[in-house]
Write a protein that holds these residues in place. Structure first.
Motif, PDB file in Angstrom:
ATOM      1  N   ALA C 160       1.073  -1.372   0.043  1.00 27.39           N
ATOM      2  CA  ALA C 160       0.146   0.066  -0.020  1.00 27.39           C
ATOM      3  C   ALA C 160       0.824   1.258  -0.084  1.00 27.39           C
ATOM      4  CB  ALA C 160      -0.686  -0.039   1.437  1.00 27.39           C
ATOM      5  N   LYS C 161       1.968   1.330   0.751  1.00 29.27           N
ATOM      6  CA  LYS C 161       2.789   2.542   0.963  1.00 29.27           C
ATOM      7  C   LYS C 161       3.500   2.596  -0.399  1.00 29.27           C
ATOM      8  CE  LYS C 161       3.639   2.739   5.885  1.00 29.27           C
ATOM      9  NZ  LYS C 161       4.818   1.975   6.719  1.00 29.27           N
ATOM     10  N   ALA C 162       4.154   1.728  -0.849  1.00 26.63           N
ATOM     11  CA  ALA C 162       4.791   1.881  -2.471  1.00 26.63           C
ATOM     12  C   ALA C 162       4.113   2.407  -3.348  1.00 26.63           C
ATOM     13  CB  ALA C 162       5.771   0.674  -2.617  1.00 26.63           C
ATOM     14  N   SER C 163       2.606   1.538  -3.563  1.00 21.40           N
ATOM     15  CA  SER C 163       1.912   2.119  -4.561  1.00 21.40           C
ATOM     16  C   SER C 163       1.359   3.313  -4.358  1.00 21.40           C
ATOM     17  CB  SER C 163       0.923   1.194  -4.659  1.00 21.40           C
ATOM     18  OG  SER C 163       0.223   0.750  -3.521  1.00 21.40           O
ATOM     19  N   GLY C 164       1.170   3.819  -3.134  1.00 21.06           N
ATOM     20  CA  GLY C 164       0.747   5.320  -2.697  1.00 21.06           C
ATOM     21  C   GLY C 164       1.725   6.043  -3.096  1.00 21.06           C
TER      22      GLY C 164
END
Lengths: 235, 53, 261
Positions: C160-164
């Motif tokens: 979630a953080k990386a794609s965010g």
């Protein structure tokens, strides 16, 4: 980190850390010269394929020369992005870098500059050779070198963010190109645009200034994004 | 009625575009519903199993 | 008063409370979606006049333009959820971002498909390297990058953080890409070929398009709410409230060895 430069008492300032990271990465890259040369040979081979694929006619080649050389430079940079953080991630030195007191984005800038010196600058130096191969004349070749000189650092900077995001992810190599190619498009457009304008006699200052603007913006923003991506990937 | 479908000769393009839109929307709805159902089934099995991981 | 409002505000940002709320709201949005779609379709086929220049084929505009608007709007909303998710560590925001992505990608694909099928009768070719169609294609690459990065990383929190972060980088670059493609297009081809909107939109045409756009809005909201409920169940499966939801007694009643009383 084995080398003493970082830990020696005398030099503990930010610039010293940045310089140390740069020197460290350059020495590491020089030790594995083969990796460096593969992306250069890739650049040359890809460009030499086009006369075979498209047509040996100089007139035709001259028309597509800037685009071909630029796309090949894009792909060659992409090829070498994976190595930027992967080795440090494997041997754990990346975590150590994250623990350093210095701002991570400055250290990332050091690593990206090392990556550019190793894989971006050689592309610029090789481009006249390939430009002549595709029928470009003096002024266009000079322009090609200038656009690549301004553009390849941007490719490394944006590519660093992609490499950091896909650290240690299976199939990371292909994934980086998928993430990063759309972001390369403005640089590609104005890079080739400048050379085309130069060839057809129009003025190209506007293109070069925009390339310069991309470079400045990338220098300011992408290290922050890369640092954030590294923190996400390593923690 | 037929000239309505002909759409001034461009009927094919119009109806195919609308059909593709409707089709994709339906596919997405079905996929989401089925996705939710499989998760629910798995959770139900998980919940009823004596030892929860 | 402010304190009470603030509590209510955070109340629904917890997946545990948002899940039932979404469940209750979904049927209403389904009703709205179907109603708006029916009205929109009726208007676009029976009420909107034939375009004097393009004849009937312009009617594709009633799904092409809303789909294109939706594809850009959804990417923007995804980036906003990503910022909320990264900055304040709100797990539900990350879930909403990953729930929005497939629908956004679908609308982008639809915009490209209907754009091509509108181009064929009007300009004779399916694909025109027009600035908007090209940037729509690049937007599709950004969506695919987001979805593939999300699925390539196993740990959902890191994914979630990386794609965010990727969504944020993407949304910053989107205007730059759009204007450089715009410039590139006008240099090589000139604006004449691009599928410009009908020069003067009759009000009835405009209202039809707006109704279709709202219909797509409602559709997006309902489909994303349904998908986010699945994501909530998946990512919260370890929590007790999910287990209770599926028939396991509250964990408190179990004795230590884990057999049910």
């Amino acid at each position: 980190m084995s080398d003493g430069v970082l830990t020696s008492g005398r030099q503990r300032g930010l610039f010293a850390a940045w310089r140390a990271m740069l020197v460290r990465d350059l020495t590491l890259a020089m030790r594995r010269r083969a990796d460096v040369l593969t992306s250069l040979f890739f650049f040359v081979i890809v460009v030499s394929l086009f006369p075979l694929g498209v047509s040996p006619e100089m007139a035709v080649l001259r028309g597509i020369a800037p685009g071909v050389i630029w796309v090949a430079a894009l792909l060659a940079t992409m090829l070498s992005l994976g190595r930027m953080f992967a080795d440090d991630h494997q041997d754990g030195s990346l975590e150590q870098t994250l623990l350093l007191p210095h701002p991570l984005s400055m250290l990332v800038l050091g690593k990206v500059l090392a990556h550019w010196l190793v894989s971006g600058l050689p592309l610029v130096l090789l481009s006249p050779l390939l430009g002549m191969q595709l029928g470009l004349e003096g002024e266009a070749i000079g322009l090609l070198m200038v656009t690549l000189l301004l553009g390849t650092p941007v490719l490394s900077l944006i590519g660093a963010t992609g490499a950091a995001l896909t650290l240690g992810v299976r199939g990371g190599g292909v994934l980086v190109s998928l993430l990063v190619l759309p972001l390369y498009i403005p640089v590609l457009i104005f890079g080739t645009g400048a050379v085309d304008a130069g060839i057809s006699g129009m003025d190209y200052e506007g293109h070069l200034s925009l390339l310069g603007a991309f470079l400045v913006m990338a220098l300011l923003t992408t290290p922050l994004a890369t640092a954030a991506a590294l923190r996400i990937s390593v923690e | 009625m037929s000239e309505f479908f002909a759409m001034g000769g461009h009927g094919f393009y119009i109806w195919v575009s609308y059909a593709v839109t409707a089709l994709l929307m339906m596919i997405e709805v079905i996929a989401v519903i089925r996705g939710k159902r499989t998760v629910e089934k798995r959770l139900a099995r998980l919940a009823s199993a004596p030892s929860r991981q | 008063m402010a304190l009470k409002d603030s509590i209510a505000w955070y109340h629904f940002s917890a997946p545990k409370n948002f899940y039932p709320l979404a469940g209750k709201v979904i049927p209403w949005f389904w009703g709205l979606t179907i109603a708006l779609l029916l009205v929109g379709l009726y208007l676009s086929f029976f009420v909107a006049p034939t375009d004097y220049k393009q004849g009937e084929s312009y009617r594709i505009i009633y799904i092409h333009v809303p789909a294109a608007w939706m594809s850009m709007l959804i990417y923007l909303v995804m980036a906003i959820y990503a910022i909320i998710g990264l900055a304040w560590k709100v797990r539900l925001a990350d879930m909403m971002a990953s729930a929005l992505a497939p629908t956004g990608a679908m609308f982008t694909f639809l915009a490209l498909w209907t754009g091509a099928f509108w181009g064929k009768p009007t300009w004779g070719t399916y694909w025109v390297w027009d600035a908007r169609l090209t940037s729509e294609l690049i937007l599709l690459f950004l969506y695919i990058g987001f979805i593939s990065l999300q699925s390539a990383i196993d740990d959902p929190r890191r994914a979630a953080k990386a794609s965010g972060l990727l969504a944020i980088v993407g949304v910053i670059n989107l205007p730059i890409i759009y204007f450089s493609v715009q410039w590139w297009n006008t240099l090589h081809q000139g604006a004449s070929v691009s599928p410009t909107m009908a020069p003067k939109m009759a009000t009835i045409m405009l209202t039809t398009m707006l109704i279709m756009t709202f219909a797509f809005w409602m559709y997006t909201i309902v489909i994303v709410l349904m998908r986010v409920r699945r994501i909530i169940l998946e990512r919260e499966r370890q929590t007790s409230w999910v287990m209770e939801l599926f028939g396991a007694e509250a964990s408190g009643e179990k004795d230590e060895k884990g057999e049910r009383k």
